[in-house]
Scaffold this active site. Sequence first.
Site, PDB file in Angstrom:
ATOM      1  N   PHE A 188       4.101  -8.625  -8.828  1.00 28.42           N
ATOM      2  CA  PHE A 188       5.108  -9.209  -8.449  1.00 28.42           C
ATOM      3  C   PHE A 188       5.655 -10.275  -9.769  1.00 28.42           C
ATOM      4  O   PHE A 188       4.851 -10.791 -10.482  1.00 28.42           O
ATOM      5  CB  PHE A 188       4.503 -10.533  -7.196  1.00 28.42           C
TER       6      PHE A 188
ATOM      7  N   PHE B  18      -4.212  -0.697   7.439  1.00 28.84           N
ATOM      8  CA  PHE B  18      -4.679  -2.109   7.164  1.00 28.84           C
ATOM      9  C   PHE B  18      -5.507  -2.062   5.949  1.00 28.84           C
ATOM     10  O   PHE B  18      -5.351  -1.364   4.837  1.00 28.84           O
ATOM     11  CB  PHE B  18      -5.671  -2.433   8.288  1.00 28.84           C
TER      12      PHE B  18
ATOM     13  N   ARG C  26       1.923   7.999   6.855  1.00 29.46           N
ATOM     14  CA  ARG C  26       2.225   8.076   8.018  1.00 29.46           C
ATOM     15  C   ARG C  26       3.739   7.897   8.557  1.00 29.46           C
ATOM     16  O   ARG C  26       4.360   7.174   7.651  1.00 29.46           O
ATOM     17  CB  ARG C  26       1.341   6.893   8.975  1.00 29.46           C
TER      18      ARG C  26
ATOM     19  N   THR D 225       3.964   1.337  -0.864  1.00 35.22           N
ATOM     20  CA  THR D 225       4.804   1.422  -2.093  1.00 35.22           C
ATOM     21  C   THR D 225       3.921   1.948  -3.178  1.00 35.22           C
ATOM     22  O   THR D 225       4.726   2.750  -3.907  1.00 35.22           O
ATOM     23  CB  THR D 225       5.077  -0.078  -2.170  1.00 35.22           C
TER      24      THR D 225
ATOM     25  N   LYS E 206       9.336  -6.344  12.208  1.00 37.24           N
ATOM     26  CA  LYS E 206       8.660  -5.736  11.188  1.00 37.24           C
ATOM     27  C   LYS E 206       9.902  -5.229   9.954  1.00 37.24           C
ATOM     28  O   LYS E 206       9.716  -5.051   8.862  1.00 37.24           O
ATOM     29  CB  LYS E 206       7.979  -4.148  11.488  1.00 37.24           C
TER      30      LYS E 206
ATOM     31  N   LYS F 202       0.718  -1.188  -0.001  1.00 32.28           N
ATOM     32  CA  LYS F 202       0.025  -0.054   0.062  1.00 32.28           C
ATOM     33  C   LYS F 202       0.888   1.215  -0.165  1.00 32.28           C
ATOM     34  O   LYS F 202       0.630   2.031  -0.859  1.00 32.28           O
ATOM     35  CB  LYS F 202      -0.768   0.078   1.346  1.00 32.28           C
TER      36      LYS F 202
ATOM     37  N   TRP G 297       7.314  -1.048  -8.233  1.00 30.99           N
ATOM     38  CA  TRP G 297       8.214  -1.622  -7.285  1.00 30.99           C
ATOM     39  C   TRP G 297       9.468  -1.980  -7.989  1.00 30.99           C
ATOM     40  O   TRP G 297      10.725  -1.749  -7.275  1.00 30.99           O
ATOM     41  CB  TRP G 297       7.678  -3.174  -6.685  1.00 30.99           C
TER      42      TRP G 297
ATOM     43  N   ALA H 136      -4.381   1.659  13.543  1.00 33.93           N
ATOM     44  CA  ALA H 136      -5.462   1.677  12.776  1.00 33.93           C
ATOM     45  C   ALA H 136      -6.443   0.716  13.239  1.00 33.93           C
ATOM     46  O   ALA H 136      -7.543   0.552  12.724  1.00 33.93           O
ATOM     47  CB  ALA H 136      -5.044   1.030  11.334  1.00 33.93           C
TER      48      ALA H 136
END
Lengths: 555, 555
Positions: B380, B300, B93, B72, B104, B70, B408, B272
């Site tokens: 991908f 999310f 954010r 990205t 993470k 998201k 990406w 969130a």
Amino acid sequence: MSDIEIARAARKLPIGEIGQRLGIEPADLSPYGHDKAKIGAAFLQSLTDLPDGKLILVTAINPTPAGEGKTTTTVGLVDGLNRIGAKAVVCVREPSLGPCFGVKGGAAGGGRAQVVPMEDINLHFTGDFHAITSAHNLLAAMIDNHIYWGNEQDLDLRRIAWRRVVDMNDRALRDMVGALGGVRNGFPRETGFDITVASEVMAILCLARDLADLEERLGQIVIGYRRDKTPVHARDIKAHQAMAVLLKEAIQPNLVQTLENNPAFVHGGPFANIAHGCNSVVATKAALKLADYVVTEAGFGADLGAEKFFDIKCRKAGLRPAAAVIVATVRALKMNGGVARAELGREDVAALVRGAVNLGRHVENVGSFGVPVIVAINHFLSDTDAEIAALKEYTSGLGVEAVLCRHWAEGGAGIEELAQKVKAMADSGKADFQPIYPDDMPLFAKIETVAKQIYRAGSVTADRAVLDQLAQFEAMGYGQLPVCIAKTQYSFSTDPTLLGAPEGHEVHVREVRLSAGAGFIVAITGDIMTMPGLPRKPAAETIRLDEQGFVEGLF
Amino acid sequence: MSDIEIARAARKLPIGEIGQRLGIEPADLSPYGHDKAKIGAAFLQSLTDLPDGKLILVTAINPTPAGEGKTTTTVGLVDGLNRIGAKAVVCVREPSLGPCFGVKGGAAGGGRAQVVPMEDINLHFTGDFHAITSAHNLLAAMIDNHIYWGNEQDLDLRRIAWRRVVDMNDRALRDMVGALGGVRNGFPRETGFDITVASEVMAILCLARDLADLEERLGQIVIGYRRDKTPVHARDIKAHQAMAVLLKEAIQPNLVQTLENNPAFVHGGPFANIAHGCNSVVATKAALKLADYVVTEAGFGADLGAEKFFDIKCRKAGLRPAAAVIVATVRALKMNGGVARAELGREDVAALVRGAVNLGRHVENVGSFGVPVIVAINHFLSDTDAEIAALKEYTSGLGVEAVLCRHWAEGGAGIEELAQKVKAMADSGKADFQPIYPDDMPLFAKIETVAKQIYRAGSVTADRAVLDQLAQFEAMGYGQLPVCIAKTQYSFSTDPTLLGAPEGHEVHVREVRLSAGAGFIVAITGDIMTMPGLPRKPAAETIRLDEQGFVEGLF
């Protein structure tokens, strides 16, 4: 005008110009706003082969509620030195954010002798203390996490030495039971929080040579003991490298300026009781490369601050101070002579002379480290000519000079005489610094040496458990470390009400702690608080932003 | 190349140049290093009368371990828009420092679509989260201090709603008993710590219009209840103004850049679930004044993030989004269709179509707010032509377009088609935004509306105590607030294992909380954690500085 009003009216230069004056190119200066900056590691590295300037320590008599003005004098002296054509910079500690919201207000000098931006320096500044808090608490979280996932290191839950920290006066966090709430939250145990300035990470950051040394020292922190009583280090749970990542900017010295636009390094701020109470070695060493005279201060009175500056910071960092200034005020000496605070406005030469023994003792002590001493009389408007004359007469009887300084009211112009004399003293080559005890003295003998020679104790006592603990530290290989004695700042003795120059008292060591990363053994005497509380009417209740967005209530 | 290697190789422009491109003069930009800055309040004030650009929301399907991208896509879309000549900025954010040391790694986009400096953004950045932590904990210290000194407000020790926060994953702090140790430490009581992103101060900072509004909202925080059950506010113990002082820089938006040197506002980061999960209103509003297109994201999946973005942030800040992008990946949809993670590399068109119902449901939901929708297929390398064709066919059956995006791998060049279409959609004037429930609907009916219309629940239940609590909030005058539902992010239902598009399930509200300063009522369903723990092998064990001083282990 209040300190904050003077600070706000300051004509600050862009921080790049202050850097330029020290020969720092804009690329080597990492700005934080327009009036604060950090100095890059590569630039500091490039200075290694330059000669060092002269290091001047500002210390003081034992603090009283009357006020001494140690930071004020440090800042003023640098302005005075620059006025007389000497290239001088300030090196002082960063104030802690938490106490600003208690009784303290702020701490960046006062009157016409301040470092600015005063509000920023007292609040988040460049984030160093927040980084230290994060690094400290990451280690704490990793310790409980290690235990949670199986406790491979066999840590004894009753012998974990690492607490958590927060930069806030919060007495409710002193003692707690954590990890309650059942299986998924871990193993309940007693623990608590200290204030960030009491963190060993703070002491480490202030004693480390550079980032690599910092990481090494972080790894050496003893976080607790196994069931077999062997120590467990931060490196054993692989925490030290991530801690160093969190501290990579924090270890870079902060550059700001005085009200008279002279460079000031404000960096690091360890407690002056359970830690050594001086600004960072990195900042001091950088300043010595960049200026001819570096004026620095040590926490509390000379019995605590100067002793630790000499025996811990100078010993370990290889610094050789060239001169020392002891700050005294007529008011504080009168309090030492028995005058109540409310009566300080009245002339009382006899009380002054009675109280001056406190100053005399500090003069003698500081001199015993081989450093030439001068006294700065930080002038208050209520001081009378007779009092000042009596004080000068007293110090001349000790063989040292006392100079009246009006930097609070007049800035650098009010302290030129002291500047001239300090410069001459530093240039004289008379200093022959040496610590008060050798590295190879046993730990308890080191404590005795400081207690008897500096505090003038008659006897030093400790329970068997404390002596056993010291023997254990020696067996673990920490016998060569210096000692860091936590004692009340208000008296030479461990009784805060004994003013003047008490002697022959007993110093009782009730606890010893190992700061293996910082590189000293803490010996605790009396009732030392590592987490302050807020007063009944905290300053926070009146700290606010005015209509223009300026901070009110810091002073 | 890893994300961090790409980020490190970025050719960043000095942040002053990025600011200049937005018309911000150097004096209005407060630098933090050479590649980060805060934008001054006076400059923001001066923008008031300018027209607003168009606001584009990037949201996503429910997250799976396969990853959606998201942030990205948000970053890539801005690079794509600038490539086709549209003046666009990113609004996202700030990541939380704590979780970086857990599983993470980092969160600032990925591949060729990142915001930089990646390491700084993931660590201390400009200190906003530290300031929020300080302000939150100052209030906590003042509460316990108020009780200690006599409890003039008659706070019920069992009904104190304010915990403490730390930006660290530390499960041992979830539940504790504090103020132990006797009289001088206060009155023992059960309490605990949440992670900083769960702080109401974070939510307040992200919803406040400006510093004055922030201070007002801080004062409205309900810290607990008296023995007579009336609420006690932060202003009642005079804490709000000092808290605002601590937040005066934190509320200023942070400016950084994308890998392609386009401006990015990275500011604020509320959870969130128990908060609304969007970057600050201050940043979004500033960006809308400075650019023609502002691309922002919500936390999310769209069931949580987009709903809160619309019903809380847009409603309260008067924002009118012009278009929405829903990010999906072939891999994640196949997981929704029942494929195990290890099997995702194998083509499976049938599973993709089965799982695409998750996307379909989100498309319908987002459309129900009156905002035109387009789907971004975040490419991908393992995606097959057949799978992509099947996905496009599925969405065209829903009446929306799906565009394959290669940002990406290729940066802005790989997402030009989406940029063209989003721009056209935003320019079309088709959007007619409206929240899903009116302000004057009763609180429980608001919860039911979201649960039934967005989550597609068959029934919404709550214990009598919860319903009584909601009635009490209404009696206190908080009935007009929006609701903020904390639910698992992994499913439309409250069961994280129910993928796809479940319907007719029961949503049970087990607790409700008042965030009076932020301005919403939190309804908690299922098992929501406000303090994460570290995993068995925390990322902290491998995060370190390499020989050049670069951070390794963030990814």
